[in-house]
Design a protein around this motif. Sequence first.
Motif, PDB file in Angstrom:
ATOM      1  N   PHE A 159     -16.884  19.845  -1.188  1.00  0.00           N
ATOM      2  CA  PHE A 159     -17.193  18.694  -0.344  1.00  0.00           C
ATOM      3  C   PHE A 159     -16.638  17.394  -0.915  1.00  0.00           C
ATOM      4  O   PHE A 159     -16.318  16.473  -0.163  1.00  0.00           O
ATOM      5  N   ARG A 160     -16.507  17.301  -2.223  1.00  0.00           N
ATOM      6  CA  ARG A 160     -15.982  16.068  -2.812  1.00  0.00           C
ATOM      7  C   ARG A 160     -14.552  15.807  -2.353  1.00  0.00           C
ATOM      8  O   ARG A 160     -14.179  14.674  -2.066  1.00  0.00           O
ATOM      9  N   TYR A 161     -13.746  16.862  -2.281  1.00  0.00           N
ATOM     10  CA  TYR A 161     -12.330  16.699  -1.954  1.00  0.00           C
ATOM     11  C   TYR A 161     -12.027  16.914  -0.472  1.00  0.00           C
ATOM     12  O   TYR A 161     -11.061  16.364   0.044  1.00  0.00           O
ATOM     13  N   PHE A 162     -12.828  17.732   0.187  1.00  0.00           N
ATOM     14  CA  PHE A 162     -12.540  18.075   1.580  1.00  0.00           C
ATOM     15  C   PHE A 162     -13.796  17.840   2.405  1.00  0.00           C
ATOM     16  O   PHE A 162     -14.638  18.726   2.543  1.00  0.00           O
ATOM     17  N   ILE A 208      -1.577  14.277  -2.101  1.00  0.00           N
ATOM     18  CA  ILE A 208      -1.871  14.661  -0.719  1.00  0.00           C
ATOM     19  C   ILE A 208      -1.200  15.989  -0.385  1.00  0.00           C
ATOM     20  O   ILE A 208      -1.815  16.889   0.211  1.00  0.00           O
ATOM     21  N   LEU A 209       0.060  16.139  -0.797  1.00  0.00           N
ATOM     22  CA  LEU A 209       0.766  17.399  -0.553  1.00  0.00           C
ATOM     23  C   LEU A 209       0.079  18.549  -1.275  1.00  0.00           C
ATOM     24  O   LEU A 209      -0.037  19.664  -0.739  1.00  0.00           O
ATOM     25  N   HIS A 210      -0.384  18.275  -2.503  1.00  0.00           N
ATOM     26  CA  HIS A 210      -1.093  19.314  -3.255  1.00  0.00           C
ATOM     27  C   HIS A 210      -2.334  19.788  -2.504  1.00  0.00           C
ATOM     28  O   HIS A 210      -2.575  20.995  -2.372  1.00  0.00           O
ATOM     29  N   HIS A 211      -3.115  18.846  -2.003  1.00  0.00           N
ATOM     30  CA  HIS A 211      -4.354  19.225  -1.320  1.00  0.00           C
ATOM     31  C   HIS A 211      -4.085  19.792   0.078  1.00  0.00           C
ATOM     32  O   HIS A 211      -4.906  20.559   0.600  1.00  0.00           O
ATOM     33  N   LYS A 212      -2.951  19.441   0.673  1.00  0.00           N
ATOM     34  CA  LYS A 212      -2.580  20.067   1.939  1.00  0.00           C
ATOM     35  C   LYS A 212      -2.310  21.559   1.746  1.00  0.00           C
ATOM     36  O   LYS A 212      -2.503  22.362   2.655  1.00  0.00           O
ATOM     37  N   ARG A 213      -1.855  21.917   0.545  1.00  0.00           N
ATOM     38  CA  ARG A 213      -1.513  23.316   0.277  1.00  0.00           C
ATOM     39  C   ARG A 213      -2.755  24.167   0.028  1.00  0.00           C
ATOM     40  O   ARG A 213      -2.690  25.402   0.070  1.00  0.00           O
ATOM     41  N   ILE A 251       0.838  -1.201   0.000  1.00  0.00           N
ATOM     42  CA  ILE A 251       0.000   0.000   0.000  1.00  0.00           C
ATOM     43  C   ILE A 251       0.868   1.244   0.000  1.00  0.00           C
ATOM     44  O   ILE A 251       0.668   2.166  -0.805  1.00  0.00           O
ATOM     45  N   LEU A 252       1.843   1.298   0.903  1.00  0.00           N
ATOM     46  CA  LEU A 252       2.697   2.474   1.005  1.00  0.00           C
ATOM     47  C   LEU A 252       3.513   2.664  -0.271  1.00  0.00           C
ATOM     48  O   LEU A 252       3.742   3.800  -0.709  1.00  0.00           O
ATOM     49  N   ALA A 253       3.926   1.557  -0.897  1.00  0.00           N
ATOM     50  CA  ALA A 253       4.684   1.658  -2.148  1.00  0.00           C
ATOM     51  C   ALA A 253       3.830   2.257  -3.255  1.00  0.00           C
ATOM     52  O   ALA A 253       4.313   3.006  -4.111  1.00  0.00           O
ATOM     53  N   SER A 254       2.542   1.935  -3.245  1.00  0.00           N
ATOM     54  CA  SER A 254       1.658   2.447  -4.292  1.00  0.00           C
ATOM     55  C   SER A 254       1.513   3.963  -4.228  1.00  0.00           C
ATOM     56  O   SER A 254       1.217   4.607  -5.239  1.00  0.00           O
ATOM     57  N   PHE A 255       1.722   4.540  -3.051  1.00  0.00           N
ATOM     58  CA  PHE A 255       1.620   5.994  -2.914  1.00  0.00           C
ATOM     59  C   PHE A 255       2.818   6.714  -3.534  1.00  0.00           C
ATOM     60  O   PHE A 255       2.809   7.943  -3.623  1.00  0.00           O
ATOM     61  N   GLU A 256       3.830   5.959  -3.961  1.00  0.00           N
ATOM     62  CA  GLU A 256       4.992   6.558  -4.603  1.00  0.00           C
ATOM     63  C   GLU A 256       4.979   6.341  -6.116  1.00  0.00           C
ATOM     64  O   GLU A 256       5.910   6.777  -6.802  1.00  0.00           O
ATOM     65  N   GLN A 257       3.927   5.689  -6.647  1.00  0.00           N
ATOM     66  CA  GLN A 257       3.847   5.390  -8.076  1.00  0.00           C
ATOM     67  C   GLN A 257       2.950   6.398  -8.786  1.00  0.00           C
ATOM     68  O   GLN A 257       1.783   6.553  -8.423  1.00  0.00           O
ATOM     69  N   PRO A 258       3.461   7.094  -9.800  1.00  0.00           N
ATOM     70  CA  PRO A 258       2.619   8.059 -10.534  1.00  0.00           C
ATOM     71  C   PRO A 258       1.441   7.354 -11.215  1.00  0.00           C
ATOM     72  O   PRO A 258       1.568   6.222 -11.695  1.00  0.00           O
ATOM     73  N   CYS A 259       0.309   8.029 -11.264  1.00  0.00           N
ATOM     74  CA  CYS A 259      -0.879   7.502 -11.928  1.00  0.00           C
ATOM     75  C   CYS A 259      -1.800   8.652 -12.317  1.00  0.00           C
ATOM     76  O   CYS A 259      -1.731   9.726 -11.727  1.00  0.00           O
ATOM     77  N   PRO A 260      -2.666   8.433 -13.311  1.00  0.00           N
ATOM     78  CA  PRO A 260      -3.609   9.490 -13.700  1.00  0.00           C
ATOM     79  C   PRO A 260      -4.605   9.749 -12.568  1.00  0.00           C
ATOM     80  O   PRO A 260      -5.070   8.826 -11.910  1.00  0.00           O
ATOM     81  N   MET A 261      -4.950  10.998 -12.366  1.00  0.00           N
ATOM     82  CA  MET A 261      -5.906  11.352 -11.313  1.00  0.00           C
ATOM     83  C   MET A 261      -6.440  12.753 -11.540  1.00  0.00           C
ATOM     84  O   MET A 261      -5.930  13.508 -12.367  1.00  0.00           O
ATOM     85  N   LYS A 262      -7.478  13.078 -10.805  1.00  0.00           N
ATOM     86  CA  LYS A 262      -8.022  14.426 -10.780  1.00  0.00           C
ATOM     87  C   LYS A 262      -7.645  15.066  -9.452  1.00  0.00           C
ATOM     88  O   LYS A 262      -7.697  14.407  -8.422  1.00  0.00           O
ATOM     89  N   VAL A 263      -7.276  16.332  -9.492  1.00  0.00           N
ATOM     90  CA  VAL A 263      -6.971  17.066  -8.265  1.00  0.00           C
ATOM     91  C   VAL A 263      -7.803  18.346  -8.241  1.00  0.00           C
ATOM     92  O   VAL A 263      -8.243  18.847  -9.275  1.00  0.00           O
ATOM     93  N   PHE A 264      -8.003  18.862  -7.045  1.00  0.00           N
ATOM     94  CA  PHE A 264      -8.802  20.079  -6.874  1.00  0.00           C
ATOM     95  C   PHE A 264      -7.938  21.317  -7.033  1.00  0.00           C
ATOM     96  O   PHE A 264      -6.810  21.380  -6.553  1.00  0.00           O
ATOM     97  N   THR A 265      -8.479  22.294  -7.725  1.00  0.00           N
ATOM     98  CA  THR A 265      -7.944  23.648  -7.695  1.00  0.00           C
ATOM     99  C   THR A 265      -9.147  24.580  -7.613  1.00  0.00           C
ATOM    100  O   THR A 265     -10.268  24.203  -7.981  1.00  0.00           O
ATOM    101  N   TYR A 266      -8.927  25.797  -7.158  1.00  0.00           N
ATOM    102  CA  TYR A 266     -10.037  26.744  -7.062  1.00  0.00           C
ATOM    103  C   TYR A 266     -10.525  27.199  -8.438  1.00  0.00           C
ATOM    104  O   TYR A 266     -11.591  27.795  -8.546  1.00  0.00           O
ATOM    105  N   LYS A 267      -9.778  26.870  -9.478  1.00  0.00           N
ATOM    106  CA  LYS A 267     -10.224  27.179 -10.839  1.00  0.00           C
ATOM    107  C   LYS A 267     -10.900  25.977 -11.495  1.00  0.00           C
ATOM    108  O   LYS A 267     -11.231  26.017 -12.674  1.00  0.00           O
ATOM    109  N   GLY A 268     -11.103  24.914 -10.721  1.00  0.00           N
ATOM    110  CA  GLY A 268     -11.773  23.731 -11.243  1.00  0.00           C
ATOM    111  C   GLY A 268     -10.897  22.497 -11.139  1.00  0.00           C
ATOM    112  O   GLY A 268      -9.691  22.572 -10.872  1.00  0.00           O
TER     113      GLY A 268
END
Length: 803
Positions: free
Chosen positions: A495-498, A465-470, A436-453
């Motif tokens: 609400f979807r992300y936080f 995780i670091l991105h959303h912490k910021r 599980i922990l190793a999988s958190f170091e493997q790049p993969c396609p995903m959606k992330v939140f920004t205030y512009k969408g």
Amino acid sequence: MAQKKPFKVTPRMIRWLWLVALAPFALLLALLLLTAAGTFGRMPSFEELENPRSNLATEIYSEDGKVLGSFFVQNRSYVQYADLFPSDSTLHITLRGHEVPPIVAALIATEDARYRSHSGIDIPSLVRVGVKTIALQNHSQGGGSTITQQLAKNLFPRDTVRNRGRIAKGTKLVLSKLKEWITALKLEYNYTKEEIAAMYLNTVEYGSNAYGIKSAAHTFFNKTPDELNIQEAAMLVGVVNAPTRYSPVKNPEQALARRNTVIARMEAAGALGRREADSISALPIILNYKPVSHNEGQATYFREMLRLVMNAERPVRRQFLNDWDYEQAVREYDENPLYGWCHKNTKADGTPYNIYRDGLKIYTTVNSAMQTYAEQAVQKQMETVIQPQMDAQYKRTKTLFLETTRQERERIMANAIRYSDRYHEMKAAGIGEREILASFEQPCPMKVFTYKGERDTVMTPRDSILHHKRILRASFVAIDPRTGFVKAYVGGPNFRYFKYDMAKQGKRQIGSTIKPFVYTFAIDHLGLTPCTPVPNLPVTIETANGEAWSPKEASRVEQNGEMNPLSWGLARSRNNYSAWIMKQAKQPQAVADFIHNMGVRSYIDPVPALCLGTSESNVFELVSAYSTFANKGVHNDPIFVTRIEDRQGNVIATFIPQSQDAISERTAYTMLTMLEGVVRSGTAGRLKWMYGLDGVEIGGKTGTSQKNRDAWFMCVAPRIVAGAWVGGEDQAVRLLSRGEGGVVALPIVGDFLTKVYADPRLGISKEDRFPRPASMPRYDCSENADGTDQSPDGISDDDEFFD
């Protein structure tokens, strides 16, 4: 050669022929009678036919009648037959002598052309099925089920347990069909054709998690059923046959072909003329796709808070850090009927209410326009000012978690990983910790939140995780002080992300937003006035353990010993003035109890430093407590639901706010004048000139916890009290500069108020005034009103600070 005797038909042979011919019908009749008697399994009772059970979504309504959202297992809501008709009578369709809505015309033409002429079972269709489908194995003509039979199957589903043998499977199918026929006959006896058509449209699945025509119309076209035009009605009837295959979202070409098939059948049934059918068939499918989701829509945090409150279990001690908070939670649960409502109340059959299945209607105090303004205000400030400032700081410093050791940063990330959905899903799948922990170091396609969408990207889950912490967070609440009605509620940016709700669930140090309550204690209990002179000097207090405590100021301010009025200290949020009051009070516990009585229910450590806001609370509590000032000293417990109705529209619960006298009317008005001073010439000065509120009676208080970890602003107007908080998910994530409450939180409230005052529908005007008590003295203190202590933008540099 002997001549053969002619064949002679005897009466006996005729009897046998009749027996053979009638035997199937007799057998069918016997089977129907046995089925009706329940020999082959339980049949629906009369009561069940009158009140068929189905999973109905609970709908949440705003005070102005808008649907904010729903709770559901199946997103299903019922509409009456009359509600299907377009308001424009020219859009009604005449079909076989009956005026029907477009959706019903499409349904009858497609599924049951002889709907008006049978009583639940269509004999010609059964004969056709028997000859063509069964005998000749020609399946092109479809089945022989009527709309009523399909409704029977939807309301009382078949036994879906699989049978291994072909004979057993065939027998079960026959028995199911017999039950459906009997149920269909009963439905025809109990309901009109119009009611049956409406029930059918209310029960079927349309795909995209939409059950029932009301949900389907909203999901695919963002309309109500009476607003559907012919082509939209035809598409929805067509999609029922196979919701995935004919989905206009997933398979638009097949959906178009199926829709045109429905239109052709409407033409064949006489519902449409040829020219009209041809022109409609040439039109594309135009969607306004609004799939219903708990994560999307208006007031998502409010809806989740409401769900948690109504489903709450009685609190247990291990859920709380201290006895005080536990005791307050138990008191809330016992005294507020909305908390745990689903467990405290039962239906007529003795079972508890289920908000996901019982089709309740919950009428809330939230105003949909104010909610929109609140969400827009939060989005605007976070997108255009705060997050860009945070991103620039991170780019410049290359540091996210400020003033932390390597071990502390690793602990923050380890906790975030273990609380993530990815971790829980992999853990549930039986995957080992190392993998599980190793999988958190493997790049993969995903959606992330920004205030512009949302943004599609490729990164490691750890980096996401670091991105959303910021991403800095914000929360906002607005309350009508006269009633305690919650008018707007924003718990976070998305609400979807936080999911964590910072309006009511989360608590942070409240900084100087506590100071007005300390000053209120001075006026109410110590007999001081806004004009009481206080020396501008450092203050030292001997604490209970014998140590000396002396608060510092946030910036280099001169403590020259000059005598300034008490109101001067509040306007400039001077820590030494708050400490001076605590020194006069002598009993921190008495001050803490006083603040609790005004509406702050969270634990307050009874020490002198409480006057600087070392205790933790949230926007929900603070706005409620500040409402006491605007409500003539009477505190109303906040209320956000006024009534609940069952699926038939019967009122089954009503709610009224609980209130208690907290301070005198004169004390409340005195504090309002001092809070106005904070806006007029203190730390909230920009509220007036930046948002065009000159001449408006309005007060407020800024607040900033140590090192800009939490920024607050509370605002009090005659008919609305609002507050905002801004901060990071982790307190190590913060702005190094310009992170004070007057800079980052105040604009959210200011933008909200600008829109509220500009909307005449809300009945809140810039001309509103705080009611002045009779014989109320006027305090004209000779304070430094020109704002010389302020920075150029109207924000005091010495906003708040505490050790």
